[in-house]
Design a protein around this motif. Structure first.
Motif, short mmCIF file in Angstrom:
data_model
loop_
_atom_site.label_atom_id
_atom_site.label_comp_id
_atom_site.label_asym_id
_atom_site.label_seq_id
_atom_site.Cartn_x
_atom_site.Cartn_y
_atom_site.Cartn_z
N GLY A 185 -5.37 45.53 76.97
CA GLY A 185 -5.94 45.97 75.69
C GLY A 185 -5.27 47.18 75.08
O GLY A 185 -5.52 47.49 73.91
N ASP A 186 -4.41 47.87 75.84
CA ASP A 186 -3.71 49.02 75.28
C ASP A 186 -2.82 48.58 74.12
O ASP A 186 -2.21 47.52 74.16
CB ASP A 186 -2.85 49.70 76.34
N ARG A 187 -2.71 49.43 73.12
CA ARG A 187 -1.81 49.19 71.99
C ARG A 187 -0.55 50.01 72.21
O ARG A 187 -0.60 51.23 72.36
CB ARG A 187 -2.48 49.57 70.67
N VAL A 188 0.59 49.32 72.24
CA VAL A 188 1.86 49.94 72.62
C VAL A 188 2.89 49.72 71.51
O VAL A 188 3.03 48.61 71.00
CB VAL A 188 2.38 49.35 73.94
N LEU A 189 3.62 50.78 71.17
CA LEU A 189 4.67 50.69 70.15
C LEU A 189 6.03 50.56 70.83
O LEU A 189 6.36 51.32 71.74
CB LEU A 189 4.65 51.94 69.27
#
Length: 428
Positions: A185-189
Protein backbone atom coordinates in the motif's frame (compact mmCIF):
# COMPACT_ATOMS: atom_id res chain seq x y z
CA UNK A 1 15.31 -20.52 -19.39
CA UNK A 2 18.76 -21.42 -18.14
CA UNK A 3 19.25 -21.89 -14.44
CA UNK A 4 21.97 -20.34 -12.31
CA UNK A 5 23.68 -21.95 -9.33
CA UNK A 6 23.89 -20.08 -6.06
CA UNK A 7 25.26 -21.15 -2.69
CA UNK A 8 22.52 -20.97 -0.07
CA UNK A 9 20.55 -23.10 2.37
CA UNK A 10 17.26 -24.56 1.14
CA UNK A 11 14.37 -22.32 2.23
CA UNK A 12 11.75 -24.02 4.33
CA UNK A 13 8.28 -23.49 2.78
CA UNK A 14 6.78 -23.83 6.23
CA UNK A 15 8.39 -20.51 7.11
CA UNK A 16 6.61 -18.70 4.31
CA UNK A 17 4.22 -16.14 5.67
CA UNK A 18 2.56 -12.86 4.77
CA UNK A 19 4.65 -9.98 3.52
CA UNK A 20 6.59 -8.09 6.17
CA UNK A 21 4.63 -5.33 7.83
CA UNK A 22 5.75 -1.74 7.80
CA UNK A 23 6.74 -2.12 11.45
CA UNK A 24 8.85 -5.20 10.67
CA UNK A 25 10.58 -3.42 7.82
CA UNK A 26 11.19 -0.15 9.60
CA UNK A 27 12.87 -1.98 12.46
CA UNK A 28 15.70 -2.95 10.09
CA UNK A 29 18.08 -0.07 9.53
CA UNK A 30 19.41 0.74 6.09
CA UNK A 31 22.88 -0.16 7.32
CA UNK A 32 21.76 -3.60 8.51
CA UNK A 33 19.88 -4.19 5.28
CA UNK A 34 22.84 -3.23 3.13
CA UNK A 35 25.29 -5.28 5.16
CA UNK A 36 23.31 -8.46 4.55
CA UNK A 37 23.55 -8.07 0.79
CA UNK A 38 26.86 -9.89 0.70
CA UNK A 39 25.53 -12.88 2.60
CA UNK A 40 24.33 -15.55 0.18
CA UNK A 41 21.73 -16.82 2.63
CA UNK A 42 20.18 -13.37 3.02
CA UNK A 43 20.16 -12.84 -0.72
CA UNK A 44 17.98 -15.82 -1.49
CA UNK A 45 15.96 -16.43 1.65
CA UNK A 46 12.97 -14.35 0.53
CA UNK A 47 10.42 -16.79 1.94
CA UNK A 48 8.40 -13.96 3.43
CA UNK A 49 7.80 -12.77 -0.12
CA UNK A 50 7.14 -16.23 -1.63
CA UNK A 51 9.54 -15.73 -4.54
CA UNK A 52 8.86 -19.21 -5.92
CA UNK A 53 5.29 -18.02 -6.56
CA UNK A 54 6.17 -14.76 -8.31
CA UNK A 55 9.50 -15.50 -9.98
CA UNK A 56 9.62 -19.23 -10.75
CA UNK A 57 11.75 -20.09 -7.71
CA UNK A 58 12.43 -23.83 -7.64
CA UNK A 59 14.34 -25.91 -5.10
CA UNK A 60 16.76 -28.68 -5.92
CA UNK A 61 19.35 -30.49 -3.78
CA UNK A 62 22.56 -30.60 -5.77
CA UNK A 63 25.29 -31.60 -3.33
CA UNK A 64 26.32 -31.80 0.29
CA UNK A 65 27.01 -28.05 0.38
CA UNK A 66 23.26 -27.37 0.09
CA UNK A 67 23.49 -25.60 -3.24
CA UNK A 68 20.23 -24.80 -4.93
CA UNK A 69 19.26 -24.16 -8.51
CA UNK A 70 17.42 -20.92 -9.00
CA UNK A 71 15.81 -19.82 -12.24
CA UNK A 72 16.14 -16.24 -13.38
CA UNK A 73 13.57 -14.39 -11.31
CA UNK A 74 13.19 -11.28 -13.45
CA UNK A 75 9.78 -9.63 -13.61
CA UNK A 76 10.47 -9.57 -17.35
CA UNK A 77 10.19 -13.24 -18.23
CA UNK A 78 10.13 -14.86 -21.69
CA UNK A 79 13.36 -13.20 -22.77
CA UNK A 80 13.25 -14.66 -26.28
CA UNK A 81 9.88 -13.01 -26.91
CA UNK A 82 11.22 -9.67 -25.72
CA UNK A 83 14.34 -10.09 -27.88
CA UNK A 84 12.43 -10.73 -31.10
CA UNK A 85 9.88 -8.00 -30.41
CA UNK A 86 12.68 -5.44 -30.08
CA UNK A 87 14.50 -6.92 -33.06
CA UNK A 88 11.42 -6.38 -35.24
CA UNK A 89 10.95 -2.85 -33.93
CA UNK A 90 14.54 -1.94 -34.76
CA UNK A 91 14.23 -3.48 -38.23
CA UNK A 92 11.37 -1.10 -39.02
CA UNK A 93 13.00 2.15 -37.90
CA UNK A 94 12.72 4.99 -40.38
CA UNK A 95 15.83 6.79 -41.68
CA UNK A 96 14.83 9.84 -39.62
CA UNK A 97 14.62 7.78 -36.41
CA UNK A 98 18.09 6.40 -37.05
CA UNK A 99 19.51 9.83 -37.87
CA UNK A 100 17.91 11.42 -34.81
CA UNK A 101 19.24 8.63 -32.59
CA UNK A 102 22.79 9.05 -33.87
CA UNK A 103 22.57 12.85 -33.60
CA UNK A 104 21.37 12.56 -29.98
CA UNK A 105 24.82 11.43 -28.86
CA UNK A 106 26.03 15.02 -29.25
CA UNK A 107 24.53 15.95 -25.87
CA UNK A 108 26.88 13.55 -24.08
CA UNK A 109 29.87 15.59 -25.23
CA UNK A 110 28.46 18.42 -23.09
CA UNK A 111 28.05 18.94 -19.37
CA UNK A 112 25.28 20.66 -17.43
CA UNK A 113 27.96 22.46 -15.41
CA UNK A 114 29.25 24.28 -18.52
CA UNK A 115 26.26 26.35 -19.65
CA UNK A 116 28.23 28.49 -22.16
CA UNK A 117 29.27 25.32 -24.00
CA UNK A 118 25.66 24.10 -23.90
CA UNK A 119 24.43 27.36 -25.46
CA UNK A 120 27.21 27.40 -28.03
CA UNK A 121 26.37 23.84 -29.16
CA UNK A 122 22.58 23.82 -28.86
CA UNK A 123 21.42 27.43 -28.58
CA UNK A 124 19.67 29.29 -25.79
CA UNK A 125 16.86 26.72 -25.80
CA UNK A 126 19.38 23.98 -24.98
CA UNK A 127 17.14 22.50 -22.30
CA UNK A 128 14.45 21.75 -24.89
CA UNK A 129 17.10 20.45 -27.33
CA UNK A 130 18.42 18.05 -24.71
CA UNK A 131 14.88 16.82 -24.04
CA UNK A 132 14.30 16.21 -27.76
CA UNK A 133 17.61 14.37 -28.00
CA UNK A 134 16.75 12.19 -25.04
CA UNK A 135 13.43 11.16 -26.61
CA UNK A 136 15.23 10.23 -29.83
CA UNK A 137 17.93 8.40 -27.88
CA UNK A 138 15.70 6.39 -25.55
CA UNK A 139 13.18 5.63 -28.27
CA UNK A 140 15.87 3.42 -29.83
CA UNK A 141 18.28 2.49 -27.05
CA UNK A 142 15.60 0.77 -24.95
CA UNK A 143 15.07 -1.72 -27.77
CA UNK A 144 18.79 -2.20 -28.31
CA UNK A 145 19.25 -2.94 -24.62
CA UNK A 146 16.36 -5.41 -24.74
CA UNK A 147 18.38 -7.53 -27.17
CA UNK A 148 20.52 -8.47 -24.17
CA UNK A 149 20.30 -8.74 -20.40
CA UNK A 150 19.96 -4.99 -19.79
CA UNK A 151 16.34 -4.50 -20.80
CA UNK A 152 16.03 -2.34 -17.69
CA UNK A 153 18.77 -0.15 -19.18
CA UNK A 154 21.11 -0.25 -16.23
CA UNK A 155 24.08 -2.33 -15.21
CA UNK A 156 23.46 -3.07 -11.54
CA UNK A 157 25.91 -3.03 -8.67
CA UNK A 158 27.82 -6.29 -8.31
CA UNK A 159 25.86 -7.86 -5.46
CA UNK A 160 26.83 -11.50 -6.00
CA UNK A 161 29.76 -12.65 -8.14
CA UNK A 162 28.20 -16.02 -8.94
CA UNK A 163 24.98 -14.90 -10.60
CA UNK A 164 23.81 -13.23 -13.79
CA UNK A 165 23.37 -9.55 -14.57
CA UNK A 166 19.60 -10.04 -14.34
CA UNK A 167 19.75 -11.53 -10.87
CA UNK A 168 22.19 -8.86 -9.71
CA UNK A 169 19.55 -6.35 -10.81
CA UNK A 170 16.94 -8.17 -8.76
CA UNK A 171 19.19 -8.43 -5.72
CA UNK A 172 19.87 -4.71 -5.86
CA UNK A 173 16.20 -3.82 -6.35
CA UNK A 174 15.24 -5.99 -3.38
CA UNK A 175 17.89 -4.24 -1.29
CA UNK A 176 16.26 -0.93 -2.26
CA UNK A 177 12.90 -2.23 -1.06
CA UNK A 178 14.44 -3.19 2.28
CA UNK A 179 16.36 0.07 2.63
CA UNK A 180 13.17 2.03 1.96
CA UNK A 181 11.16 -0.15 4.35
CA UNK A 182 8.45 -0.65 1.73
CA UNK A 183 5.18 -2.24 2.79
CA UNK A 184 1.91 -3.12 0.99
CA UNK A 185 0.00 0.00 0.00
CA UNK A 186 2.96 2.38 0.20
CA UNK A 187 3.07 5.04 -2.51
CA UNK A 188 6.51 5.17 -4.10
CA UNK A 189 7.96 7.62 -6.65
CA UNK A 190 10.31 6.27 -9.35
CA UNK A 191 11.97 8.92 -11.56
CA UNK A 192 13.34 7.52 -14.82
CA UNK A 193 11.12 4.42 -14.74
CA UNK A 194 11.97 3.23 -18.27
CA UNK A 195 9.91 0.27 -19.45
CA UNK A 196 8.44 -0.22 -15.97
CA UNK A 197 10.25 -3.48 -15.24
CA UNK A 198 11.86 -2.25 -12.01
CA UNK A 199 8.49 -0.86 -10.90
CA UNK A 200 6.88 -4.24 -11.63
CA UNK A 201 9.45 -6.10 -9.58
CA UNK A 202 9.21 -3.59 -6.73
CA UNK A 203 5.40 -3.83 -6.67
CA UNK A 204 5.41 -7.63 -6.74
CA UNK A 205 8.10 -7.89 -4.09
CA UNK A 206 6.53 -5.46 -1.62
CA UNK A 207 2.89 -4.79 -2.53
CA UNK A 208 3.67 -1.08 -2.87
CA UNK A 209 2.17 1.14 -5.58
CA UNK A 210 4.77 2.72 -7.85
CA UNK A 211 4.34 5.99 -9.74
CA UNK A 212 6.90 6.18 -12.53
CA UNK A 213 8.05 9.22 -14.49
CA UNK A 214 9.77 9.02 -17.88
CA UNK A 215 10.40 11.33 -20.82
CA UNK A 216 9.97 8.70 -23.56
CA UNK A 217 6.42 7.82 -24.67
CA UNK A 218 7.73 4.65 -26.35
CA UNK A 219 8.98 3.24 -23.07
CA UNK A 220 5.89 4.38 -21.19
CA UNK A 221 3.61 2.55 -23.63
CA UNK A 222 5.59 -0.61 -22.95
CA UNK A 223 5.48 0.02 -19.20
CA UNK A 224 1.71 0.39 -19.20
CA UNK A 225 1.18 -2.70 -21.33
CA UNK A 226 3.48 -4.74 -19.09
CA UNK A 227 1.72 -3.36 -16.01
CA UNK A 228 -1.65 -4.62 -17.29
CA UNK A 229 -0.17 -7.96 -18.30
CA UNK A 230 1.25 -8.46 -14.82
CA UNK A 231 -2.01 -7.50 -13.12
CA UNK A 232 -0.47 -4.50 -11.37
CA UNK A 233 -1.85 -1.04 -10.63
CA UNK A 234 1.29 1.07 -11.03
CA UNK A 235 0.96 4.51 -12.61
CA UNK A 236 3.19 5.98 -15.32
CA UNK A 237 3.51 9.68 -16.16
CA UNK A 238 5.14 11.20 -19.24
CA UNK A 239 7.36 13.98 -17.98
CA UNK A 240 10.81 15.44 -18.52
CA UNK A 241 12.47 15.26 -15.11
CA UNK A 242 14.03 18.66 -15.84
CA UNK A 243 10.57 20.20 -16.10
CA UNK A 244 10.10 21.24 -12.48
CA UNK A 245 8.14 21.40 -10.28
CA UNK A 246 7.09 17.76 -10.18
CA UNK A 247 3.35 17.28 -10.89
CA UNK A 248 2.50 16.01 -7.39
CA UNK A 249 1.13 17.53 -4.20
CA UNK A 250 3.20 18.02 -1.07
CA UNK A 251 3.78 14.89 1.05
CA UNK A 252 2.31 12.56 -1.59
CA UNK A 253 4.75 9.65 -1.32
CA UNK A 254 6.00 7.25 1.32
CA UNK A 255 9.33 6.64 -0.41
CA UNK A 256 11.45 7.53 -3.42
CA UNK A 257 14.04 5.74 -5.54
CA UNK A 258 15.89 6.38 -8.78
CA UNK A 259 18.31 4.14 -10.66
CA UNK A 260 20.83 5.80 -12.97
CA UNK A 261 18.46 8.53 -14.15
CA UNK A 262 19.84 11.62 -12.43
CA UNK A 263 22.93 11.76 -14.67
CA UNK A 264 20.44 13.48 -17.00
CA UNK A 265 19.19 15.91 -14.37
CA UNK A 266 20.14 19.52 -15.08
CA UNK A 267 19.72 20.92 -11.57
CA UNK A 268 20.20 18.29 -8.87
CA UNK A 269 19.79 20.68 -5.91
CA UNK A 270 16.41 21.80 -7.32
CA UNK A 271 15.43 18.18 -7.97
CA UNK A 272 16.31 17.14 -4.42
CA UNK A 273 14.22 20.01 -3.06
CA UNK A 274 11.28 18.83 -5.17
CA UNK A 275 11.64 15.22 -4.05
CA UNK A 276 11.82 16.45 -0.46
CA UNK A 277 8.60 18.40 -1.00
CA UNK A 278 6.60 15.47 -2.37
CA UNK A 279 7.79 12.99 0.29
CA UNK A 280 6.04 12.53 3.62
CA UNK A 281 7.95 13.27 6.84
CA UNK A 282 10.01 10.21 7.75
CA UNK A 283 10.03 8.96 4.14
CA UNK A 284 13.22 7.40 2.80
CA UNK A 285 15.20 8.22 -0.32
CA UNK A 286 17.32 5.79 -2.40
CA UNK A 287 19.78 6.95 -5.07
CA UNK A 288 21.92 4.83 -7.42
CA UNK A 289 23.82 6.63 -10.13
CA UNK A 290 26.91 7.70 -11.98
CA UNK A 291 29.56 9.70 -10.14
CA UNK A 292 33.03 11.02 -10.79
CA UNK A 293 35.27 9.63 -8.06
CA UNK A 294 38.14 11.47 -6.31
CA UNK A 295 40.81 9.60 -8.27
CA UNK A 296 39.61 11.23 -11.50
CA UNK A 297 41.84 14.11 -12.59
CA UNK A 298 40.39 16.27 -15.34
CA UNK A 299 43.89 17.60 -16.13
CA UNK A 300 45.13 14.07 -16.82
CA UNK A 301 44.92 13.49 -20.61
CA UNK A 302 44.27 9.76 -20.20
CA UNK A 303 41.46 10.36 -17.73
CA UNK A 304 39.89 13.06 -19.90
CA UNK A 305 40.06 10.89 -23.02
CA UNK A 306 38.40 7.99 -21.22
CA UNK A 307 35.68 10.29 -19.90
CA UNK A 308 34.89 11.51 -23.42
CA UNK A 309 34.46 7.88 -24.52
CA UNK A 310 32.42 6.66 -21.55
CA UNK A 311 29.87 9.45 -21.10
CA UNK A 312 28.09 8.71 -24.42
CA UNK A 313 28.16 4.99 -23.66
CA UNK A 314 26.33 5.30 -20.36
CA UNK A 315 24.22 8.31 -21.35
CA UNK A 316 25.51 10.89 -18.87
CA UNK A 317 25.31 14.66 -19.28
CA UNK A 318 26.32 15.70 -15.77
CA UNK A 319 29.39 14.49 -13.86
CA UNK A 320 28.47 14.79 -10.16
CA UNK A 321 30.69 13.83 -7.24
CA UNK A 322 29.62 11.99 -4.05
CA UNK A 323 30.49 15.02 -1.92
CA UNK A 324 28.47 17.34 -4.16
CA UNK A 325 25.46 15.02 -4.07
CA UNK A 326 25.58 14.72 -0.30
CA UNK A 327 25.77 18.49 0.12
CA UNK A 328 22.84 19.03 -2.25
CA UNK A 329 20.75 16.49 -0.35
CA UNK A 330 21.63 18.02 3.02
CA UNK A 331 20.91 21.52 1.75
CA UNK A 332 17.48 20.28 0.56
CA UNK A 333 16.71 19.12 4.11
CA UNK A 334 17.51 15.41 3.89
CA UNK A 335 19.56 13.50 6.40
CA UNK A 336 22.07 11.31 4.55
CA UNK A 337 22.26 7.90 6.26
CA UNK A 338 24.55 6.04 3.86
CA UNK A 339 26.89 7.02 1.04
CA UNK A 340 29.03 4.34 -0.61
CA UNK A 341 29.61 2.18 -3.66
CA UNK A 342 27.01 -0.59 -3.67
CA UNK A 343 29.19 -3.03 -5.65
CA UNK A 344 31.29 -5.69 -3.95
CA UNK A 345 34.78 -4.19 -3.55
CA UNK A 346 33.43 -1.08 -5.26
CA UNK A 347 33.76 -2.60 -8.73
CA UNK A 348 31.12 -3.17 -11.41
CA UNK A 349 33.71 -4.32 -13.95
CA UNK A 350 32.77 -8.04 -13.84
CA UNK A 351 29.19 -7.21 -14.83
CA UNK A 352 30.17 -4.52 -17.34
CA UNK A 353 32.45 -7.06 -18.97
CA UNK A 354 29.65 -9.65 -19.19
CA UNK A 355 27.37 -7.19 -20.95
CA UNK A 356 30.16 -5.96 -23.24
CA UNK A 357 31.21 -9.47 -24.28
CA UNK A 358 27.60 -10.40 -25.08
CA UNK A 359 26.91 -7.34 -27.22
CA UNK A 360 30.21 -7.63 -29.06
CA UNK A 361 29.28 -11.21 -29.97
CA UNK A 362 25.82 -10.03 -31.01
CA UNK A 363 27.48 -7.36 -33.12
CA UNK A 364 29.32 -9.97 -35.19
CA UNK A 365 26.05 -11.84 -35.75
CA UNK A 366 24.23 -8.66 -36.78
CA UNK A 367 27.01 -7.52 -39.11
CA UNK A 368 26.98 -10.90 -40.82
CA UNK A 369 23.23 -10.66 -41.39
CA UNK A 370 23.57 -7.12 -42.73
CA UNK A 371 26.29 -8.32 -45.09
CA UNK A 372 23.97 -11.08 -46.31
CA UNK A 373 21.20 -8.46 -46.70
CA UNK A 374 19.01 -10.30 -44.23
CA UNK A 375 18.90 -7.17 -42.04
CA UNK A 376 18.60 -3.53 -43.18
CA UNK A 377 21.81 -1.50 -43.36
CA UNK A 378 20.89 0.71 -40.43
CA UNK A 379 21.38 -2.24 -38.07
CA UNK A 380 25.12 -1.90 -38.71
CA UNK A 381 25.00 1.75 -37.66
CA UNK A 382 23.03 0.97 -34.51
CA UNK A 383 25.07 -1.99 -33.30
CA UNK A 384 28.40 -0.30 -33.99
CA UNK A 385 27.37 2.73 -31.92
CA UNK A 386 26.03 0.57 -29.09
CA UNK A 387 29.21 -1.50 -28.80
CA UNK A 388 31.61 1.42 -28.94
CA UNK A 389 33.89 1.92 -25.92
CA UNK A 390 32.63 -0.82 -23.60
CA UNK A 391 36.20 -1.59 -22.56
CA UNK A 392 36.82 2.08 -21.78
CA UNK A 393 33.98 1.79 -19.26
CA UNK A 394 35.60 -1.32 -17.75
CA UNK A 395 38.96 0.47 -17.58
CA UNK A 396 37.57 3.55 -15.81
CA UNK A 397 35.76 1.36 -13.32
CA UNK A 398 38.87 -0.66 -12.55
CA UNK A 399 40.91 2.52 -12.20
CA UNK A 400 38.21 3.73 -9.78
CA UNK A 401 37.78 6.96 -11.69
CA UNK A 402 34.00 6.70 -12.06
CA UNK A 403 31.17 4.41 -11.08
CA UNK A 404 27.54 3.90 -12.04
CA UNK A 405 26.87 1.97 -8.83
CA UNK A 406 27.21 4.76 -6.30
CA UNK A 407 24.48 4.53 -3.65
CA UNK A 408 23.14 7.21 -1.35
CA UNK A 409 20.38 6.63 1.19
CA UNK A 410 18.68 9.51 2.93
CA UNK A 411 15.59 10.30 4.97
CA UNK A 412 13.26 13.27 5.21
CA UNK A 413 13.34 13.98 8.94
CA UNK A 414 10.14 13.46 10.88
CA UNK A 415 10.00 16.28 13.39
CA UNK A 416 7.58 14.28 15.51
CA UNK A 417 10.27 11.70 16.31
CA UNK A 418 13.85 11.83 17.43
CA UNK A 419 16.40 12.03 14.65
CA UNK A 420 17.95 8.73 13.63
CA UNK A 421 21.72 8.35 14.08
CA UNK A 422 23.76 9.08 10.97
CA UNK A 423 25.93 6.24 9.62
CA UNK A 424 27.91 7.71 6.75
CA UNK A 425 30.26 5.40 4.90
CA UNK A 426 31.32 7.92 2.33
CA UNK A 427 33.85 7.15 -0.39
CA UNK A 428 35.54 10.40 -1.26
Amino acid sequence: MSAIIIQAPIPDPARAGPMMTAKDRSSTSSTQSSNTLFDADAQLDHTAHKPWKHFGFRRQHLDQDSKISVEERSASDKRSKTFWKSFRYLSNLTPKQVDDYMASYAIYDLDWADEPAMIAALGTDYKQKVGDSLRAYYGVINHLCALGSVEKMYIPPLMNKRVSVLDNQLLYEESVARDLGLAPGDRVLDIGCGRGRVAAHMAKYTGAHITGINIDPNQLAQARAWNVQQGLSNTFVERDQNDLPLPFADASFDAFYQIQAFSLCQDLPAMFREVYRVLKPGARFSFLDWVRLPAYDETNPEHAALMRRVKPLIGAVGTPTPAGLEKALTDAGFQVTRSDNASIDGLQAPLIDKVDVYFRALRQFVLALVHLRVLPKHFKTLINRLCLDGQAFVQMDRMRLISTSYRILAVKPDVSTAAAPVSNETSR
